[in-house]
Scaffold this active site. Structure first.
Site, PDB file in Angstrom:
ATOM      1  N   LYS A  26       0.836  -1.195   0.000  1.00  9.85           N
ATOM      2  CA  LYS A  26       0.000   0.000   0.000  1.00  9.85           C
ATOM      3  C   LYS A  26       0.870   1.243   0.000  1.00  9.85           C
ATOM      4  CE  LYS A  26      -1.872   2.706   3.043  1.00  9.85           C
ATOM      5  NZ  LYS A  26      -1.952   4.017   2.395  1.00  9.85           N
TER       6      LYS A  26
ATOM      7  N   GLU B 136      10.977   0.798   9.554  1.00 12.01           N
ATOM      8  CA  GLU B 136      11.917   1.896   9.288  1.00 12.01           C
ATOM      9  C   GLU B 136      11.184   3.159   9.687  1.00 12.01           C
ATOM     10  OE1 GLU B 136      14.865   1.507   8.348  1.00 12.01           O
ATOM     11  OE2 GLU B 136      14.991  -0.339   7.176  1.00 12.01           O
TER      12      GLU B 136
ATOM     13  N   CYS C 171      13.723  10.470   6.373  1.00  9.94           N
ATOM     14  CA  CYS C 171      13.759   9.987   7.758  1.00  9.94           C
ATOM     15  C   CYS C 171      15.175  10.037   8.306  1.00  9.94           C
ATOM     16  CB  CYS C 171      13.189   8.590   7.851  1.00  9.94           C
ATOM     17  SG  CYS C 171      13.867   7.458   6.640  1.00  9.94           S
TER      18      CYS C 171
ATOM     19  N   GLU D 269      11.054  15.172  15.192  1.00 11.45           N
ATOM     20  CA  GLU D 269      11.311  15.089  13.761  1.00 11.45           C
ATOM     21  C   GLU D 269      10.384  16.083  13.051  1.00 11.45           C
ATOM     22  OE1 GLU D 269      10.190  11.425  11.743  1.00 11.45           O
ATOM     23  OE2 GLU D 269      12.039  11.546  10.590  1.00 11.45           O
TER      24      GLU D 269
END
Lengths: 337, 287, 509
Positions: free
Chosen positions: C183, C257, C291, C388
């Site tokens: 997906k 991840e 990331c 983040e």
């Protein structure tokens, strides 16, 4: 850039102030080795990235004319004759016979004994250090190897200047540099600069050729660039064109970074001349991009940037014709020299 | 006249010392026939917390030791265990109700397991690491490193010493430090192992042993933010899914429960379960 | 004129032939989704590109069934070399259609065409090429002889590198012999659907790869589907945490991840111009939607001002604008939602007392944009030093000694990436040794390669993608016999596995 007090110094005073003492091997080594290093992979990646800029339409038209105006049209052959030099000068003055609007090149670059022929051929179009017309640059100091006594090198320079050379393209002593005799390299540059003094007291414009292909590492190129600038060079130039590799984009980028840092430090602008191996307008545009994005667009001017080249001009002219006519040109539609 | 024996006080092993539980609690350890053997310390959540602090404190030294050194330290444990073989056999016989031959076989296997894992100390990085041929001017290496502080619920089954060693050894050989909750019903060999550790070259805090109720202590370890990994090998009878869910809050690495003769079988995968692969790129150019 | 205002150099969209509506790719064919379709927009213009289907529970079920059927019937029976040949075909088809894919990626994602053209799509082809060669060499994957595939892999990927993340997921899964239900992220489904067309051209057996689109609910249904054996997720730590909870107690093997707050450490002996380039690449590459971005710059105090001065000069040459222009360095922020988050955190940084500076760039009237920004005087306690941001925002901190740099770099729950800049090799190696991060770049940043394992420590997730280790994440050891013998113990895996002897499975919740 804010003006630095260093800007008001004479080159020799400024160098001594920066290196903190006499220009000895030890003091120069300490200074040159104190400058941040270069990571080759990162430098080459940055140069490659700059090379991917896509210059189109109006920007390309401007770039092409700018490149022509930055060229030191060069002939440095053992077979050179006054006739060959006259032909070169004619091409310098009228690069495209079919288009009188085509700009002239910045200078012609010849061996010292050909300076007189070049000056004569230029006649009233000799810029003589000015901005109108075409200048005469002479390679000197036992070009290309530089392997001669200092006396011979200085005589070489004096001859060329006396004959009317506006610019001297000297070579550094790469042997001395690689052996760590930085003081000797420095002193020679200072002496050559002084040897370029004319009767009226003015100095010939001094381009210092590092011969980067023999220096081997980017760190050496960077140190040699600083050394040449400290010693009073007006321009730093990559190569003689007689050693491979000659000019490359990463090498030129590393030299432009030194020039940028020197300007940040002192407020003084030093020129850069990549020479040898730049043959296509596509390559030359990459250099323009690199100059503009590293030191600024202000450097895209003949007193701060030159291309040392011979075959580049014709490729640029063909590109120029393509942009004017809308179709591709061919080598028979530009003159060989 | 028969000499009156001196019974041992069984305490916790935290940071290289033998404290009683901060809670002051003990619980009765019974023999297989139901006779009183000892009062073991009943560790609390605060003991577990102290053990985590000790394990974290010891991590730098242990993970930073050379692989050769860690291998020798583990081998030294085997040497000392061998020397106290009789003591362990006696404790196992009383606790687990096996005969001398069975207890001896268990102790021998535990000793051999230390030796087997000791040998991996300076090899697992070679086997699990790589030099990677990336397409560019880079030097690129992948190297496994210890995960950090590993909380272990020791196997709760029959072979208390072997189960404990099988869970601890793979974690510490890689350079992790551990907090282990011992076999609840048969904790004596765990505390005796602590005595071996205390006299071995294992730095204090590398292996911390808490006796008591895994059901009570495990949730605190599973949720402790300064625990990096959780080995639920002996947690099969606990609500271990909840423990795993709790461990997910800080993305702990988790090994699920195992049971039967195959539990915590010696395997390189047990070492690597509590390692992290670090990949280092460095530019490579001579110019 | 000003040369630096390079004339527009737009990449042609002529080679792109998009449909107005895209269905789900299940069992080798496109099929209408049973959920409510949604529009995918170009974040640079806010114009609709196409309508995308939403897979509901029944669609997810159909996709998993198709994958299971393909696994049992075809893919698990195929020889490794034949699986490899399919992957090689896919790699070549990606290369052939590279420019088209790059343009589509840039349209849908907002990233500069020079990145999709020079980084994303070439890496997609490289990934398939790399894993193609592994398919018939699984004995050497590091999990022992005759390793087994896992079955059906459920893969959920993010929007920052849409097709590249697809490749990172699908290539190793197929090489190892698994079938896939993938997906893509809601805002970036387009290239995954073009990729489905490539699979048709490659004649990949039906059901081996199924691509279902939709929002987070579709992803949630997929990873929780009882018919999947492996879950691989790339995305935020909060979603990763939820997935880790939901697969607890199951036999599903999990790779995560997740987020990061990478430290980029610049020592005073760094190659300074390359370090500045590395800082720029570290945080402004892909608008900082990375990331492993170097979002925390740690500079040695003695060179702090010089580095910041150089960095600001360099940032002034960054060109923000039309992502399809070949000279664009900074493209559009992927979504209004992400832009809001970047703005919120940046405002927070200002409120907390950090000094904000942005490059002068003209912000286009439409679309989602954020000028490259740095914060100086950032303290480790500031939110912009901990959270983040996932945008072109750099937090600058300083340090005095290597020990302080290491301590600050490691002072985060994340552990994905770090950079080290120094001319001193011994220091680089020692610092690299001490950093708790899965990928360390020394004198470089944001480099990726299919042969190089990538993944995090701590809350940045577990499992590796890339290299031999990325393959092992889709394999399990052959069933062992004789249990206790030491000599039989050769298997290894890098993620927690459920043992066959584990007690009866309990429901997760």
């Amino acid at each position: 850039m804010t003006s630095s007090p260093l800007a008001t110094y004479q080159p020799d005073q400024r160098a001594l102030a920066l290196i903190g003492g006499e220009a000895t091997d030890a003091n120069l080594r300490r200074y040159l080795h104190g400058i941040p290093g270069i990571d080759a992979v990162g430098l080459e990646a940055r140069a490659a990235d700059l090379g991917t800029r896509s210059i189109k339409t109006s920007s390309k038209r401007w770039a092409i004319d700018t490149i022509i105006g930055l060229i030191d049209l060069t002939t440095l052959e053992g077979a050179d004759t006054p006739g060959k030099v006259r032909s070169l000068v004619a091409k310098a003055l009228v690069p495209d016979a079919g288009d009188p609007g085509c700009p002239r090149v910045a200078a012609v670059c010849v061996y010292g004994d050909m300076v007189g022929s070049a000056v004569a051929a230029l006649g009233s179009a000799h810029a003589a250090g000015g901005t109108e017309g075409v200048n005469v640059a002479a390679v000197a100091t036992a070009f290309p190897s530089g392997r001669a006594s200092l006396a011979v090198k200085l005589a070489d320079v004096r001859d060329a200047v006396t004959a009317g050379a506006d610019e001297i393209d000297m070579v550094i002593d790469r042997g001395a540099f690689l052996a760590g005799r930085f003081g000797q390299v420095y002193d020679e540059i200072v002496a050559v600069k002084e040897a370029g003094r004319r009767a009226d007291g003015t100095l010939a414009h001094l381009k210092v050729i590092l011969e980067t292909g023999e220096l081997n590492t980017y760190d050496n190129v960077r140190r040699a660039s600083w050394l040449a600038i400290l010693a009073g060079g007006d321009f730093i130039k990559t190569s003689t064109g007689k050693v491979a590799p000659a000019a490359t984009l990463p090498v030129t980028l590393s030299m432009l970074e030194v020039v940028r840092d020197w300007h940040r430090l002192t407020g003084v602008r030093i020129g850069v001349k990549p020479a040898g191996g730049i043959r296509t307008s596509k390559d030359a545009i990459k250099y323009l991009v690199t100059v503009a994005e590293t030191v600024g667009e202000e450097w895209l001017s003949p007193h701060l940037f030159r291309f040392g080249a011979s075959s580049l001009l014709n490729d640029v002219l063909q590109q120029r014709q393509k942009m004017t006519t809308g179709h591709y040109s061919g080598p028979d539609y530009v003159t060989i020299d | 006249m028969k000499r009156l024996a001196i019974p041992k006080t069984y305490k916790l092993y935290i940071g290289g010392k033998f404290p009683r539980s901060e809670s002051g609690r003990v619980y009765e350890v019974l023999s297989h026939t139901g006779d009183f053997l000892a009062n073991a310390a009943k560790g609390s959540r605060k003991d577990a917390r102290d053990a985590v602090v000790a394990a974290r404190g010891a991590l730098g030294v242990w993970a930073g030791a050379t692989a050769y050194n860690r291998g020798q330290v583990l081998y030294r444990i085997a040497e000392l265990l061998e020397g106290r073989r009789a003591q362990f056999i006696a404790e196992i016989m009383s606790c687990e109700g096996v005969n001398a031959a069975g207890a001896g076989a268990q102790v021998d296997e535990a000793i051999d397991r230390w030796v087997w894992y000791a040998g991996w100390a300076d090899k697992y990085v070679q086997v699990a690491g790589n030099a990677n041929p990336v397409s560019g001017p880079f030097f690129n290496l992948s190297v496994p490193e210890p995960t950090g502080v590993v909380a272990i619920i020791a196997p709760q089954g029959d072979e208390s010493l072997l189960g404990l060693v099988s869970a601890i050894a793979p974690a510490v050989v890689a350079g992790n430090t551990v907090v282990v909750v011992a076999n609840e019903n048969a904790p004596l060999s765990a505390i005796s192992l602590a005595e071996v550790l205390a006299t071995s070259d294992v730095p204090g805090g590398v292996i911390n042993i808490v006796t008591g109720s895994p059901a009570e202590i495990a949730p605190w370890l599973a949720s402790h933010a300064d625990v990096n990994a959780l080995d639920l090998v002996g947690a099969g009878d606990l609500d271990w899914v909840e423990l795993q869910i709790s461990a997910a809050d800080t993305l702990k690495r988790v090994l699920p429960p195992e049971s039967g003769a195959d539990a915590a079988a010696p395997a390189l995968s047990r070492i690597l379960a509590f390692t992290e692969l670090k990949t280092i790129w460095h530019t490579k150019a001579i110019l | 004129m000003k040369f630096l205002d390079y004339a527009p150099a737009p990449e042609s969209q002529a080679l792109l032939d998009l449909k107005s509506d895209y269905g789900l790719f299940i069992n080798g064919d496109f099929t209408a989704g049973r959920g409510t379709p949604f529009a995918t927009i170009n974040p640079a213009t806010e114009q609709r590109i196409a309508m995308i289907a939403t897979a509901n529970e029944a669609d997810v079920d159909a996709a998993v069934s198709a994958a299971r059927h393909a696994y049992d019937g075809v893919w698990s029976r195929l020889s490794g070399s034949d699986r490899g040949k399919y992957l090689f075909r896919i790699a070549r088809l990606v290369q052939e259609r590279a420019r088209e894919l790059a343009v589509a990626e840039t349209l849908d994602n907002g990233k500069p065409i020079k990145e999709s053209r020079d980084v994303d799509i070439p890496l997609v082809a490289a990934w398939f090429f790399y894993y193609a060669g592994w398919a018939d060499k699984l004995d050497h994957a590091g999990v022992g002889p005759n390793p087994a595939s896992l079955g059906v892999a459920a893969q959920v990927i993010p929007w920052n590198f849409p097709l590249m993340m697809l490749a990172w997921k699908i290539a190793p899964a197929l090489a190892a012999g698994n079938t896939v239900v993938l997906k893509p992220a809601e805002t970036t489904s387009l290239t995954a659907l073009l990729f489905a067309e490539i699979l048709q051209q490659a004649d990949l057996p039906a059901g081996v790869v199924n691509i279902i689109t939709g929002d987070g609910r579709t992803g949630h249904t997929l990873v929780n589907h009882p018919g999947v054996n492996k879950v691989a997720f790339t995305g935020s730590t909060s979603v990763g945490r939820a997935i880790a909870r939901s697969v607890a107690g199951t036999d599903k093997k999990l790779s995560l991840e997740l987020g990061g707050k990478g430290a980029n450490i610049v020592f005073d002996d760094a190659p300074i111009d390359q370090a500045v380039e590395g800082i720029v690449r570290g945080i402004f590459f892909n608008q900082g939607h990375v990331c492993c971005a170097g979002s925390r710059l740690l500079v040695q105090e003695s060179i702090h001002d010089d580095v910041i001065d150089r960095l600001k000069r360099r940032m002034q040459t960054l060109r923000l604008g039309d992502p399809l222009d070949k000279n664009t360095d900074i493209g559009a922020i992927n979504s209004a939602e992400q832009l809001a988050r970047i703005r919120e955190l940046s405002d927070r940084g200002q409120q907390e007392g950090a000094e904000r500076w942005s490059a002068d760039c003209e912000i286009p009237a439409n679309g989602f944009w954020f000028a490259p920004t740095i914060f100086t005087n950032v303290a480790t306690s500031h939110r912009i030093a901990r959270d983040e941001i996932f945008g072109p925002v750099l937090s600058v901190l300083s340090f005095r000694t290597p020990a302080e740099a290491i301590a600050k770099a490691n002072n985060t729950p994340y552990g994905l990436s770090a950079g080290i800049w120094s001319d001193k090799g011994s220091r680089i190696l020692a610092v690299a040794d001490k950093l708790r991060a899965g990928v360390i770049w020394a004198n470089t940043f944001n480099q990726f390669d299919p042969s190089s394992p990538f993944g995090g420590y701590k809350e940045s997730g577990y499992g590796r993608e890339g290299g031999r280790h990325g393959l092992a994440a889709y394999l399990k050891p052959a069933v062992r016999s004789g249990a206790r013998s030491i000599s039989a113990a050769a298997d290894h895996t890098t993620t927690p596995v459920s043992k066959k002897s584990a007690p009866a499975q309990k429901a997760a919740k």
